[in-house]
Design a protein around this motif. Structure first.
Motif, PDB file in Angstrom:
ATOM      1  N   ASP A   8      38.417  38.637  32.251  1.00  0.00           N
ATOM      2  CA  ASP A   8      38.237  38.778  33.694  1.00  0.00           C
ATOM      3  C   ASP A   8      37.378  39.988  34.048  1.00  0.00           C
ATOM      4  O   ASP A   8      36.913  40.110  35.174  1.00  0.00           O
ATOM      5  CB  ASP A   8      39.582  38.832  34.432  1.00  0.00           C
ATOM      6  N   ASN A  32      38.515  33.518  33.621  1.00  0.00           N
ATOM      7  CA  ASN A  32      39.947  33.226  33.665  1.00  0.00           C
ATOM      8  C   ASN A  32      40.240  32.057  32.732  1.00  0.00           C
ATOM      9  O   ASN A  32      39.332  31.406  32.221  1.00  0.00           O
ATOM     10  CB  ASN A  32      40.415  32.939  35.099  1.00  0.00           C
ATOM     11  N   VAL A  34      41.479  29.074  33.274  1.00  0.00           N
ATOM     12  CA  VAL A  34      41.070  27.751  33.745  1.00  0.00           C
ATOM     13  C   VAL A  34      39.629  27.476  33.333  1.00  0.00           C
ATOM     14  O   VAL A  34      39.305  26.424  32.768  1.00  0.00           O
ATOM     15  CB  VAL A  34      41.245  27.621  35.282  1.00  0.00           C
ATOM     16  N   ILE A  56      44.889  33.679  37.537  1.00  0.00           N
ATOM     17  CA  ILE A  56      44.927  32.212  37.612  1.00  0.00           C
ATOM     18  C   ILE A  56      45.652  31.612  36.419  1.00  0.00           C
ATOM     19  O   ILE A  56      46.677  30.981  36.565  1.00  0.00           O
ATOM     20  CB  ILE A  56      43.529  31.574  37.810  1.00  0.00           C
ATOM     21  N   LYS A  57      45.111  31.780  35.219  1.00  0.00           N
ATOM     22  CA  LYS A  57      45.768  31.309  33.998  1.00  0.00           C
ATOM     23  C   LYS A  57      45.481  32.353  32.927  1.00  0.00           C
ATOM     24  O   LYS A  57      44.330  32.675  32.658  1.00  0.00           O
ATOM     25  CB  LYS A  57      45.200  29.950  33.584  1.00  0.00           C
TER      26      LYS A  57
END
Length: 118
Positions: A8, A32, A34, A56-57
């Motif tokens: 990130d 991220n 995703v 997010i993930k």
């Protein structure tokens, strides 16, 4: 080798790209989990460098998804020293190795070569 970089932090992605691009092909960068899973499906890289803590993930969830899709996927986790407990979860999710931040060129290439050698 075709490499996917997931972190990130743009700074960390840049650092890894600089270390790897001389001898390897960077097929994508994700910020991220995703994006990492989507790019993995599209690009089928030889190896994925995956940050653990992301929005997010996280990297553990993304690694789990990637290794479920492709049991032969090669994932190297990128971790801070204080994330030892999460590293155990990463290995359970299918990660094959890890490197610690801040990245050192020698340790990044050693880990990559070790995993590539099988």
């Amino acid at each position: 080798m075709d490499v996917l970089i997931t972190d990130d932090s743009g700074f960390m992605r840049d650092l890894l790209r600089e270390i790897l691009e001389e001898d390897h092909t960077i097929v994508g960068e994700a910020e991220n989990g995703v994006e990492a899973v989507e790019l993995y499906q599209e690009e089928q890289p030889d190896i994925v460098f995956m940050d653990i803590v992301m929005p997010i993930k996280d990297g553990i969830e993304a690694t789990d998804e990637i290794t479920d899709m492709d049991p032969n996927a090669k994932v190297v986790m990128c971790t801070s020293v204080e994330q030892a407990e999460q590293m155990k979860d990463s290995i359970k999710a299918g990660a094959e190795g890890y490197i610690t931040k801040p990245f050192q060129k020698e340790s990044v290439l050693e880990e990559l070569n070790s995993i590539a050698a099988g």
